[in-house]
Design an enzyme around this catalytic site. Structure first.
Site, short mmCIF file in Angstrom:
data_model
loop_
_atom_site.label_atom_id
_atom_site.label_comp_id
_atom_site.label_asym_id
_atom_site.label_seq_id
_atom_site.Cartn_x
_atom_site.Cartn_y
_atom_site.Cartn_z
N VAL A 24 0.84 -1.20 0.00
CA VAL A 24 0.00 0.00 0.00
C VAL A 24 0.88 1.25 0.00
O VAL A 24 0.60 2.22 -0.72
CB VAL A 24 -0.96 0.00 1.22
CG1 VAL A 24 -1.76 1.30 1.27
CG2 VAL A 24 -1.91 -1.20 1.14
N CYS A 138 -10.55 -3.14 2.23
CA CYS A 138 -10.63 -3.08 0.76
C CYS A 138 -11.90 -3.75 0.22
O CYS A 138 -12.51 -3.25 -0.73
CB CYS A 138 -9.39 -3.72 0.16
SG CYS A 138 -8.93 -5.29 0.88
N SER A 168 -2.20 -9.60 -3.31
CA SER A 168 -1.75 -8.27 -2.88
C SER A 168 -2.50 -7.78 -1.66
O SER A 168 -2.00 -6.94 -0.92
CB SER A 168 -1.88 -7.27 -4.02
OG SER A 168 -3.16 -7.37 -4.60
N ARG A 245 -9.22 -16.45 -0.85
CA ARG A 245 -8.04 -16.00 -1.61
C ARG A 245 -7.92 -16.81 -2.89
O ARG A 245 -8.00 -18.05 -2.85
CB ARG A 245 -6.77 -16.27 -0.81
CG ARG A 245 -6.50 -15.29 0.26
CD ARG A 245 -5.50 -14.23 -0.09
NE ARG A 245 -5.38 -13.43 1.11
CZ ARG A 245 -5.65 -12.14 1.20
NH1 ARG A 245 -6.02 -11.45 0.14
NH2 ARG A 245 -5.53 -11.51 2.32
N HIS A 252 -9.23 -7.46 -6.42
CA HIS A 252 -10.21 -8.37 -5.83
C HIS A 252 -11.48 -8.39 -6.68
O HIS A 252 -11.83 -7.40 -7.32
CB HIS A 252 -10.66 -7.87 -4.45
CG HIS A 252 -9.62 -7.97 -3.37
ND1 HIS A 252 -8.45 -8.66 -3.49
CD2 HIS A 252 -9.62 -7.47 -2.10
CE1 HIS A 252 -7.76 -8.57 -2.35
NE2 HIS A 252 -8.45 -7.84 -1.50
N1 LIG Z 1 -2.73 -4.82 0.73
C1 LIG Z 1 -3.96 -4.34 0.59
O1 LIG Z 1 -4.63 -4.55 -0.42
C2 LIG Z 1 -4.57 -3.53 1.66
C3 LIG Z 1 -5.78 -2.90 1.38
C4 LIG Z 1 -6.37 -2.11 2.37
C5 LIG Z 1 -5.73 -1.98 3.59
N2 LIG Z 1 -4.54 -2.61 3.81
C6 LIG Z 1 -3.90 -2.40 5.11
O2 LIG Z 1 -2.77 -1.54 4.89
C7 LIG Z 1 -1.72 -1.88 5.79
C8 LIG Z 1 -0.46 -2.19 4.98
O3 LIG Z 1 -0.70 -3.33 4.19
P1 LIG Z 1 0.30 -3.83 3.07
O4 LIG Z 1 -0.47 -4.81 2.30
O5 LIG Z 1 0.92 -2.69 2.37
O6 LIG Z 1 1.41 -4.58 3.95
P2 LIG Z 1 2.95 -4.88 3.59
O7 LIG Z 1 3.17 -4.92 2.13
O8 LIG Z 1 3.30 -6.07 4.39
O9 LIG Z 1 3.73 -3.60 4.16
C9 LIG Z 1 3.78 -3.33 5.54
C10 LIG Z 1 4.54 -2.03 5.77
O10 LIG Z 1 4.52 -1.73 7.17
C11 LIG Z 1 5.85 -1.51 7.62
N3 LIG Z 1 6.00 -1.89 9.01
C12 LIG Z 1 5.85 -3.11 9.57
N4 LIG Z 1 6.09 -3.07 10.90
C13 LIG Z 1 6.40 -1.77 11.17
C14 LIG Z 1 6.79 -1.08 12.35
N5 LIG Z 1 6.87 -1.71 13.53
N6 LIG Z 1 7.05 0.24 12.26
C15 LIG Z 1 6.98 0.88 11.07
N7 LIG Z 1 6.62 0.28 9.91
C16 LIG Z 1 6.36 -1.03 9.97
C17 LIG Z 1 6.69 -2.38 6.71
O11 LIG Z 1 8.02 -1.91 6.76
P3 LIG Z 1 9.27 -2.92 6.46
O12 LIG Z 1 9.33 -3.03 4.97
O13 LIG Z 1 10.40 -2.17 7.03
O14 LIG Z 1 8.96 -4.21 7.14
C18 LIG Z 1 6.01 -2.11 5.37
O15 LIG Z 1 6.44 -0.87 4.86
C19 LIG Z 1 -2.25 -3.04 6.64
O16 LIG Z 1 -2.79 -2.55 7.82
C20 LIG Z 1 -3.32 -3.64 5.76
O17 LIG Z 1 -4.30 -4.32 6.52
C21 LIG Z 1 -3.94 -3.36 2.89
#
Ligand SMILES: NC(=O)c1ccc[n+]([C@@H]2O[C@H](COP(=O)([O-])OP(=O)(O)OC[C@H]3O[C@@H](n4cnc5c(N)ncnc54)[C@H](OP(=O)(O)O)[C@@H]3O)[C@@H](O)[C@H]2O)c1
Length: 346
Positions: A24, A138, A168, A245, A252
């Protein structure tokens, strides 16, 4: 001249992205660029693991910094895209430092002090924010983009959904796992999944969130139900959903059945959706061409098709739809930036 609403407080803000290295977070950077959001300075934050990495914004390299309690000094707007625990810990620190927060995690979505906003659906709620605005789940966003216009015009009694969710949605590690697992499968090699519990290549499985032992519903389904009710301002709306999934990298899909107040033909539904902002109709029966993840990927609009009477409802009041949306864009980053745009002083 109309007075500027009091919630519009940002002018050329200094913006921070928490989780900038994630799925994201990467889209947030691109959407800020693509929509020419007036950023005076961009601060990229992630876990300590990513400190020292470099990402690009508007052609310039920007360092990624480790998130700390001091990260928000001088920041006006923080877009959180990390896990819910990180949001719970750091969002109050960001608001205490004077920033407005838009949070992509589930941390504040059911907190009545934090508006849960889809601009096309319930923009009027954003003005009630006290520093934190929640970006919905989402599946809830993509569903409501198709359902809200129909609810507004025809009234909604019940919603039934089945989802077909891309890798994703589980973040960057799950996308990498789908690709690596598929390559291993095709090469006849063993592959041990790590980001997800089950083999993903040429397979599908019930959503990876925890299952509530009492109801049998998983976390994603419970979020979808609670958030969709809040977004549609329909606290008691009966909603059933099964979240799955599928081995798709991005975007999606959902099969929806909507029971309306009275029978409504497909033509009237099509006409209603054709006028809805952020919705594009893909509904070519002759060509058997309907919404697909590959066509939703990279699109800001939610695609809606297969608009037909639901023959499973003998009352004739139900319509069936098939919907596809890029959940990293409209389901996350784009929706968050659209909310931020509403906070800009115009
Ligand atoms: N993916 C989707 O389609 C989607 C849609 C809607 C909402 N979301 C929500 O958006 C959020 C991010 O999802 P994502 O899919 O982008 O996850 P992701 O790809 O796993 O990315 C997670 C991010 O959070 C960072 N992070 C993890 N632990 C941290 C900490 N302790 N302090 C600071 N940063 C930290 C990670 O940094 P590092 O790289 O350094 O580990 C990375 O930049 C989640 O809450 C998810 O539920 C996701």
């Amino acid at each position: 001249m109309l007075a500027t609403p009091s919630y519009r407080t940002l002018r050329n803000p200094c913006v921070a992205i928490v989780g900038a290295t994630g799925a994201v977070g990467g889209e947030l950077i691109r959407v800020l660029e693509d929509r020419d959001f007036p950023v005076s300075r961009l601060k990229l934050l992630a876990s300590a693991r990513s400190a020292g990495k470099t990402l690009s914004f508007r052609g310039q390299p920007l360092p990624v910094e480790a998130l700390t309690p001091d990260s928000f000094a001088g920041v006006d707007l923080v877009l959180f895209a990390a896990d819910a625990e990180t949001s719970r810990t750091y969002a109050p620190q960001a608001t205490a430092a004077g920033a407005v927060v838009i949070d992509n995690s589930s941390a504040f979505r059911l907190d009545l002090d934090c508006p849960l906003v889809i601009p096309e659906v319930n923009l009027e709620t954003v003005g009630g924010h006290r520093g934190i605005i929640a970006n919905p789940n989402c599946v809830a966003i993509i569903t409501c983009m198709a359902v809200a216009p129909i609810q507004r015009r025809f009234g909604l009694r019940r919603l039934q959904a089945a989802t077909y969710q891309a890798a994703s949605g589980a973040g960057a590690p799950a996308m990498a796992e789908l690709t690596a697992g598929t390559e291993a499968y095709l090469a006849g090699e063993a592959f041990a999944p790590q980001a997800l519990k089950h083999p993903y290549a040429f397979n599908l499985f019930s959503h990876d969130s925890d299952v509530d032992p009492q109801s049998g519903y998983n976390g994603e389904e419970l979020k979808m139900i609670a958030e969709t009710r809040r977004l549609l301002a329909a606290a008691n709306l009966p909603i059933g959903v099964t979240c799955v999934r599928v081995p798709v990298l991005r975007a999606h899909c959902m099969a929806l059945s909507l029971e309306l107040d009275a029978p409504v033909g497909p033509a009237a539904i099509r006409e209603c959706l054709a006028e809805a902002a952020g919705v594009r109709i893909v509904d070519d029966r002759e060509a058997n061409h309907f919404p697909m993840p590959v066509e939703a990927e990279g699109q800001g609009d939610v695609l809606v098709g297969r608009i037909r009477r639901d023959l499973g409802d003998p009352s004739g009041r139900s319509v069936a739809l098939f919907v596809a949306g890029d959940q990293l864009l409209k389901g996350a980053a784009l929706n968050a930036v659209q909310i931020a745009e509403e906070l800009l002083i115009r």
